[in-house]
Design a protein around this motif. Structure first.
Motif, PDB file in Angstrom:
ATOM      1  N   ALA A 290       0.739  -1.128   0.243  1.00 26.14           N
ATOM      2  CA  ALA A 290       0.068   0.780   0.127  1.00 26.14           C
ATOM      3  C   ALA A 290       0.420   1.545  -0.299  1.00 26.14           C
ATOM      4  CB  ALA A 290      -1.405  -0.320   0.788  1.00 26.14           C
ATOM      5  N   LEU A 291       0.854   2.222  -1.345  1.00 28.18           N
ATOM      6  CA  LEU A 291       1.272   3.485  -0.925  1.00 28.18           C
ATOM      7  C   LEU A 291       0.469   4.595  -0.778  1.00 28.18           C
ATOM      8  CD1 LEU A 291       2.662   2.577  -4.573  1.00 28.18           C
ATOM      9  CD2 LEU A 291       4.401   2.847  -2.753  1.00 28.18           C
ATOM     10  N   VAL A 292       0.891   5.127   0.434  1.00 29.99           N
ATOM     11  CA  VAL A 292       0.089   6.366   1.086  1.00 29.99           C
ATOM     12  C   VAL A 292       0.354   6.993   0.437  1.00 29.99           C
ATOM     13  CG1 VAL A 292      -1.751   7.070   3.244  1.00 29.99           C
ATOM     14  CG2 VAL A 292      -0.422   4.604   2.848  1.00 29.99           C
ATOM     15  N   GLU A 293      -0.146   7.841   0.111  1.00 26.68           N
ATOM     16  CA  GLU A 293       0.214   9.115  -0.893  1.00 26.68           C
ATOM     17  C   GLU A 293      -0.043  10.496  -0.225  1.00 26.68           C
ATOM     18  OE1 GLU A 293      -0.209  11.014  -4.893  1.00 26.68           O
ATOM     19  OE2 GLU A 293       1.327   9.719  -5.037  1.00 26.68           O
ATOM     20  N   GLY A 294       0.648  11.273   0.571  1.00 28.37           N
ATOM     21  CA  GLY A 294      -0.260  12.651   0.676  1.00 28.37           C
ATOM     22  C   GLY A 294       0.447  13.700   1.323  1.00 28.37           C
ATOM     23  N   ARG A 295       0.572  14.991   0.940  1.00 31.24           N
ATOM     24  CA  ARG A 295       1.336  16.875   1.049  1.00 31.24           C
ATOM     25  C   ARG A 295       1.206  16.724   2.538  1.00 31.24           C
ATOM     26  NH1 ARG A 295       1.281  19.321  -3.611  1.00 31.24           N
ATOM     27  NH2 ARG A 295       2.577  20.828  -1.999  1.00 31.24           N
ATOM     28  N   ALA A 296       2.305  17.116   2.861  1.00 28.23           N
ATOM     29  CA  ALA A 296       2.438  17.325   4.591  1.00 28.23           C
ATOM     30  C   ALA A 296       1.471  17.715   4.859  1.00 28.23           C
ATOM     31  CB  ALA A 296       3.387  18.387   4.223  1.00 28.23           C
ATOM     32  N   GLY A 297       1.291  17.088   6.340  1.00 27.55           N
ATOM     33  CA  GLY A 297       0.155  17.757   7.320  1.00 27.55           C
ATOM     34  C   GLY A 297      -1.242  16.556   6.564  1.00 27.55           C
ATOM     35  N   THR A 298      -1.024  16.069   5.899  1.00 26.02           N
ATOM     36  CA  THR A 298      -2.409  15.676   5.458  1.00 26.02           C
ATOM     37  C   THR A 298      -3.478  14.159   5.938  1.00 26.02           C
ATOM     38  OG1 THR A 298      -1.416  14.040   3.703  1.00 26.02           O
ATOM     39  CG2 THR A 298      -2.844  16.272   2.779  1.00 26.02           C
ATOM     40  N   GLY A 299      -2.457  13.947   7.280  1.00 23.82           N
ATOM     41  CA  GLY A 299      -2.974  12.536   8.133  1.00 23.82           C
ATOM     42  C   GLY A 299      -1.819  11.098   7.939  1.00 23.82           C
ATOM     43  N   LYS A 300      -0.725  11.023   7.367  1.00 21.84           N
ATOM     44  CA  LYS A 300      -0.772   9.461   7.114  1.00 21.84           C
ATOM     45  C   LYS A 300       0.049   9.077   8.170  1.00 21.84           C
ATOM     46  CE  LYS A 300       2.938  11.446   4.403  1.00 21.84           C
ATOM     47  NZ  LYS A 300       2.666  12.979   4.039  1.00 21.84           N
ATOM     48  N   THR A 301       1.159   9.876   9.244  1.00 22.15           N
ATOM     49  CA  THR A 301       1.695   9.127  10.348  1.00 22.15           C
ATOM     50  C   THR A 301      -0.415   8.848  11.105  1.00 22.15           C
ATOM     51  OG1 THR A 301       3.316  10.848  10.392  1.00 22.15           O
ATOM     52  CG2 THR A 301       2.150   9.505  12.206  1.00 22.15           C
ATOM     53  N   ARG A 302      -0.928   9.605  11.079  1.00 24.10           N
ATOM     54  CA  ARG A 302      -2.368   9.244  12.238  1.00 24.10           C
ATOM     55  C   ARG A 302      -2.566   7.970  11.780  1.00 24.10           C
ATOM     56  NH1 ARG A 302      -3.221  14.535  12.629  1.00 24.10           N
ATOM     57  NH2 ARG A 302      -4.661  14.710  10.673  1.00 24.10           N
ATOM     58  N   LEU A 303      -3.279   7.432  10.221  1.00 19.20           N
ATOM     59  CA  LEU A 303      -2.830   6.624   9.515  1.00 19.20           C
ATOM     60  C   LEU A 303      -2.392   5.690   9.449  1.00 19.20           C
ATOM     61  CD1 LEU A 303      -5.399   5.587   7.131  1.00 19.20           C
ATOM     62  CD2 LEU A 303      -3.954   5.902   5.744  1.00 19.20           C
ATOM     63  N   VAL A 304      -1.566   5.935   9.416  1.00 17.05           N
ATOM     64  CA  VAL A 304      -0.404   4.624   9.778  1.00 17.05           C
ATOM     65  C   VAL A 304      -1.143   3.776  11.842  1.00 17.05           C
ATOM     66  CG1 VAL A 304       1.759   3.728  10.131  1.00 17.05           C
ATOM     67  CG2 VAL A 304       1.506   4.432   8.401  1.00 17.05           C
ATOM     68  N   ARG A 305      -0.861   4.927  11.988  1.00 12.52           N
ATOM     69  CA  ARG A 305      -0.715   4.665  14.133  1.00 12.52           C
ATOM     70  C   ARG A 305      -2.112   3.829  14.073  1.00 12.52           C
ATOM     71  NH1 ARG A 305      -0.087   9.703  16.863  1.00 12.52           N
ATOM     72  NH2 ARG A 305       1.883   9.700  16.498  1.00 12.52           N
ATOM     73  N   ALA A 306      -3.631   4.558  13.497  1.00 12.70           N
ATOM     74  CA  ALA A 306      -4.484   3.940  13.187  1.00 12.70           C
ATOM     75  C   ALA A 306      -4.581   2.646  12.709  1.00 12.70           C
ATOM     76  CB  ALA A 306      -5.471   4.401  12.152  1.00 12.70           C
ATOM     77  N   LEU A 307      -3.472   1.920  11.858  1.00 12.51           N
ATOM     78  CA  LEU A 307      -3.657   1.111  11.036  1.00 12.51           C
ATOM     79  C   LEU A 307      -2.842  -0.291  12.331  1.00 12.51           C
ATOM     80  CD1 LEU A 307      -3.564  -1.584   9.085  1.00 12.51           C
ATOM     81  CD2 LEU A 307      -0.980  -0.243   8.500  1.00 12.51           C
ATOM     82  N   LEU A 308      -1.947   0.329  12.931  1.00 12.82           N
ATOM     83  CA  LEU A 308      -1.224  -0.649  13.768  1.00 12.82           C
ATOM     84  C   LEU A 308      -1.607  -0.776  15.710  1.00 12.82           C
ATOM     85  CD1 LEU A 308       2.705   1.049  13.579  1.00 12.82           C
ATOM     86  CD2 LEU A 308       1.841  -0.904  12.360  1.00 12.82           C
ATOM     87  N   ASP A 309      -2.560   0.258  15.839  1.00 12.15           N
ATOM     88  CA  ASP A 309      -2.617   0.356  16.478  1.00 12.15           C
ATOM     89  C   ASP A 309      -4.679  -0.932  16.920  1.00 12.15           C
ATOM     90  OD1 ASP A 309      -1.784   2.077  17.985  1.00 12.15           O
ATOM     91  OD2 ASP A 309      -3.873   2.930  18.243  1.00 12.15           O
ATOM     92  N   GLN A 310      -4.953  -0.654  15.681  1.00 13.68           N
ATOM     93  CA  GLN A 310      -6.126  -1.669  14.761  1.00 13.68           C
ATOM     94  C   GLN A 310      -5.847  -3.457  14.916  1.00 13.68           C
ATOM     95  OE1 GLN A 310      -8.507  -0.659  11.522  1.00 13.68           O
ATOM     96  NE2 GLN A 310      -9.185  -2.889  10.341  1.00 13.68           N
ATOM     97  N   THR A 311      -4.152  -3.679  14.083  1.00 13.86           N
ATOM     98  CA  THR A 311      -4.182  -5.230  13.356  1.00 13.86           C
ATOM     99  C   THR A 311      -3.082  -5.424  15.291  1.00 13.86           C
ATOM    100  OG1 THR A 311      -2.091  -4.168  13.063  1.00 13.86           O
ATOM    101  CG2 THR A 311      -3.485  -4.352  11.256  1.00 13.86           C
ATOM    102  N   GLY A 312      -2.589  -4.726  15.669  1.00 10.09           N
ATOM    103  CA  GLY A 312      -2.009  -4.887  16.592  1.00 10.09           C
ATOM    104  C   GLY A 312      -0.118  -6.320  16.344  1.00 10.09           C
TER     105      GLY A 312
END
Length: 919
Positions: free
Chosen positions: A26-48
């Motif tokens: 999955a290539l997650v593309e987003g300009r600075a500040g659009t929430g890429k880090t939060r998206l990844v953090r949510a993924l890691l929290d969800q999957t464990g």
């Protein structure tokens, strides 16, 4: 402050679905500040980490990558909630863990963040890994597309993906205006976030999630201010993260190419290549080269329509604030020269640049042209902003001040509230060098702003009287002042005085050739006549012009129609009120009469309350208060609706909050019918609390205000409760006098709601005189009258009273009365009137009228019994045991026992928990 929420569910679900398979990328593309880090953090929290080994690589802006590893089966309990806590380390070879993924057959998840910063070695290793992925590898790569070394290529060059790996690209876009509003309301409170505030928040941040979050943190004052405005956004500092990102990109540009970015910062809005080059002082060739360089370095963005600038407008300010003063002024001078050549001229933008470079004469001419253009188009807030700035400048000559001030006053009187406008106008009318007639013209609009928008009625009325005197040599404007003084809604003065002012205004208008004056007086005459229930008002309302070529005439017609709709609502003419509202709101929008539009929308809330359209009404009223909270007269209708809805639900604290103190305007400042209705609700609350002293005091005050004004059709709302309070206190003769005075005041008037209310009052007197048959007859007559309006809530209340009286007279043996009470209970339940439903059920139980049930006492076990449910509902609403006992005809001791059992069965600790359960 509330935490900014995680990314939208759509990207989260898409990403989670992608990595659930393997191999997958999955290539997650987003300009600075659009929430890429939060998206990844949510993924890691969800999957464990329980099912697969996880390797998380972060590429910082400086230094070697940081690698974090979590072994499969790691215990998530040892990590803080909602956040993985992997082992962090910096191995001698930072890529060892990546290389190891090529060797292991175990399922693994690779997360590589900010790969646009990866060096060539890291890119090569990642390309190799993805070209030959292990069978069960899932990989997530995040990056900023604007900072890729090879545009469109996350890893610097293409990757030879094998055919069996799933590859998806997820693009994170900026937030929508609705999402920005949701975030702001969650962080700062919905009532403090009007639409104009959240719209400006979206506009200035471009919807970039991180910028929104940072700016909300800067604006959060811990609840000190009542509401935020667009000016709060404009005056907030640029968030540090955005400032450093912008200045870092600007500083990375070679010196000659920075000028194109500085020009864009001064222009603020996206501009074409030629305009940017002109403002930067560059030739076409040099401007082209600099623009390409700035775009490649992400110092500027490509915008719609072949324009270039900053996608986040706040970023422009970060660059602008770095410019030395002389450089700024020179850039503004070139911008003004460039804009002056455009056709049509953008007067607003031109005025801004002329002011910023010190061209006083040109600035004032452009302000004048821009304000006239905006006002003609109905964009009064734009005109107000420009004129406020000009009139607040001490360098503006007196002659120009006298020319611009009336335009500001007029736009402000039909636009929306601005405290700064009032301050500016006060300074202008206090200028001794101002001609008297100009002062009177400005004072007229200032008075309307004070009274209509700020709720300072007494001050507004005094200014109107002064304006009428100052305008004696300008009869057309004097007539407008006099017709405003004729409005009986103003709490000061009697109806007789209002009618005298109306007569004077009509005499002047009749001899005037000015259609605007005639329209203004006609609009007010309609409102005056309908306010007092004069049938002539309906004919005149039909004659208000709806198709004039003069925008000012249309604005007065819109105001007249919306005011007439409000007057019709208080009369009980609900169908006619709805028709007038539809016409008035349409005309207000078309003519740019923002204030009339707001008054019409507030009247619609009252109309929905009266006619029983309660679904979603509390939310609509709450939103309206948030929008109009700084304009008491406009917000007051919505606050009244909230207070009365709270009363029907038994939420005593809500009633007090909405209808007293900081809620509605004080009686000496608020609109007379609205204050009367609010007083009626407060009397009823005092009666429910068995506080007869407070109830009778409120009743006496309400009657005194109505007597002072002399408009008895407005007694419809408080009269039954005032009479009930007096009767309950043993002051029956006073109650009888009140009813007789009410009846006399309605002679010759057409006011269906007041007539139904008068019948209700007579029923209360008959019940107090122990004449149950006559009381039942009057209650049922009132019920039929209210149902015909339609006024379903009052129809139910009078039906409840009729059933109660009939049951009492018949010793509980009247089956028709019992059926009537059961029907009322159903009607109240459909409306959502929880408190009233409980009272109606209590009346039925008091007379042993209950649904058939099997013999013996039902066993509810750990479920609440119907009575326990009623008690829990009222306790959760905030009623005391004594108040619940009065409502349900129980003893306080019995109520206490029911509350205790309800708490035990529900597993709750306190009455506060019961309140939370209701929510």
């Amino acid at each position: 402050m509330a935490t900014v929420e995680e990314p939208e569910p759509g990207p989260r679900r898409l990403l989670a679905a992608a990595i659930s398979r393997g191999p997958a990328l999955a290539l997650v593309e987003g300009r600075a500040g659009t929430g890429k880090t939060r998206l990844v953090r949510a993924l890691l929290d969800q999957t464990g980490p329980a099912q697969r080994r996880r390797v998380i690589v972060s590429f910082p802006s400086a230094g070697p990558p940081v690698v974090r590893v979590e072994a499969a089966g790691a215990d998530p309990a040892v990590k803080p909630a909602g956040r993985p806590q992997p082992t962090a380390k910096r191995p001698p070879d930072p890529y060892a863990e990546l290389a190891a993924l090529l060797e292991t057959p175990e399922p693994a998840l690779l997360v590589a963040e900010d790969v646009h910063r990866a060096d060539e070695a890291a890119q090569a290793l990642l390309r190799r890994l993805l070209a030959h992925p292990p069978a069960r590898l899932a990989a997530v790569l995040t990056y900023r597309p604007e900072e890729l070394a090879g545009p469109g290529l996350a890893l610097g060059s293409r990757v030879d993906y094998p055919s069996d790996i799933d590859v998806i690209r997820i693009r994170l876009e900026p937030l929508s205006p609705e999402q920005v509003r949701h975030w702001a309301c969650a962080a700062l409170g919905e009532r403090r976030c009007p639409l104009e505030f959240t719209a400006r928040l979206y506009e200035r941040t471009g919807g970039v999630a991180q910028v929104v979050a940072d700016l909300l943190r800067l604006l959060d004052d811990g609840g000190q201010r009542d509401r935020y405005t667009a000016r709060d956004v404009d005056s907030a500092p640029v968030p540090v993260r955005l400032s450093e990102l912008t200045l870092g990109r600007l500083g990375a540009l070679p010196e000659p190419h920075r000028r194109i970015v500085e020009a864009a910062a001064v222009l603020e809005e996206p501009a074409g290549e030629q305009e940017l080059a002109e403002v930067a002082g560059l030739s076409a060739e040099d401007g082209h080269r600099s623009l390409l360089t700035a775009l490649a370095a992400a110092a500027l963005d490509e915008c719609p329509g072949a324009t270039y600038g900053f996608r986040v407008p706040l970023a422009a300010r970060a660059a602008y604030e770095l410019l030395p003063g002389p450089t700024r002024r020179e850039l503004h001078r070139r911008a003004a020269a460039s804009l002056a050549r455009h056709r049509p001229v953008s007067w607003v933008r031109l005025a801004h640049h002329q002011h910023s470079c010190g061209e006083l004469t040109g600035w004032l001419d452009s302000v004048d042209a821009a304000a006239k253009e905006a006002a003609a188009a109905g964009r009064h807030q734009v005109a107000i902003s420009l004129l406020e700035e000009a009139l607040a400048d001490p360098s503006v000559p007196p002659a120009t001040r006298a020319r611009l001030a009336p335009a500001l006053a007029h736009s402000a009187s039909v636009g929306l509230r601005s405290d700064q406008t009032v301050e500016v106008l006060h300074r202008v009318v206090d200028d001794p060098d101002l001609p008297a007639d100009v002062r009177g013209e400005i004072r007229l609009d200032l008075a309307l702003i004070l009274g209509n928008q700020l709720g300072r009625s007494a001050q507004g009325r005094a200014e109107l009287e002064r304006a009428a005197e100052e305008l004696r040599d300008r009869p057309a404007l004097a007539a407008r002042a006099m017709s405003a003084l004729a409005m009986p809604y103003w709490p000061g003065g009697t109806l007789a005085e209002n009618l005298r002012w109306l007569g004077r205004a009509e005499d002047i208008a009749a001899g005037s050739s000015d259609p605007v004056v005639r329209a203004a007086v006609a609009a007010n005459r309609v409102t005056v006549l309908l306010s007092v229930g004069d049938p002539q008002g309906w004919r005149l309302a039909d004659q208000l012009p709806g198709d004039s070529d003069d925008p000012a005439c249309l604005q007065h017609a819109a105001r007249g129609l919306c005011n007439a709709a409000d007057a019709a609502m208080w009369l009980g003419e609900y169908g006619r009120s709805a028709d007038l509202l539809e016409k008035g709101l349409d005309l207000a929008v078309r003519s740019g009469q923002s204030f009339a539009e707001q008054t019409g929308l507030s009247a619609r809330l009252l109309l929905d309350w009266a006619t029983g359209r309660w679904t979603g009404l509390s939310a609509r009223a709450g939103e309206f208060v948030a929008e109009a909270g700084e304009m008491p007269w406009v917000a007051a209708d919505a606050q009244l609706v909230q207070g009365m809805l709270a009363l029907t639900r038994g939420e005593w604290g809500g009633v007090t909050a909405w209808l007293s103190g900081a809620g509605l305007p004080a009686p000496e400042e608020g609109a007379v019918p609205l204050v009367a209705a609010a007083t009626g609700a407060r009397i009823r609350l005092a009666l429910a609390r068995q506080d007869l002293d407070l109830a009778t005091a409120e009743a006496a005050r309400a009657w005194e205000h109505l007597r002072d004004k002399g408009v008895w059709v407005w007694a419809a709302e408080p009269a039954p409760w005032a009479v009930e309070a007096m009767v309950g206190a043993g002051r029956t003769m006073e109650a009888l006098d009140m009813v007789e005075e009410f009846a006399a005041g309605l002679k010759g008037r057409r006011a269906p709601a007041a007539e139904a209310s008068l019948t209700w009052c007579r029923a209360i007197l008959a019940e107090a005189a122990q004449e149950p048959d006559r009381a039942v007859e009057h209650f049922r007559q009132a019920r039929r009258a209210f149902a015909a309006l339609p006024r379903p809530y009052e129809a139910a209340l009078t039906g409840e009273a009729a059933g109660r009286c009939a049951l009492a007279a018949g010793g509980g043996a009247d089956p028709d009365a019992a059926d009537e009470l059961k029907a009322v209970e159903s009607e109240l339940e459909q409306l959502g009137a929880v408190w009233d439903v409980a009272r109606a059920r209590a009346t039925l139980r008091a007379h042993r009228v209950e649904e058939r049930r099997p013999p013996g006492r039902p066993a509810y076990g750990e479920q609440l019994s119907p009575r326990e449910e009623e008690v829990a509902e009222l306790a959760g609403a905030g009623l005391t045991n004594r108040e619940i006992a009065g409502t349900l005809h129980l003893s306080p001791r019995t109520v206490e026992q029911h509350v205790a059992r309800a708490l035990r069965k529900l597993g709750l600790q306190s009455r506060l928990d019961l309140g939370a359960r209701r929510g």
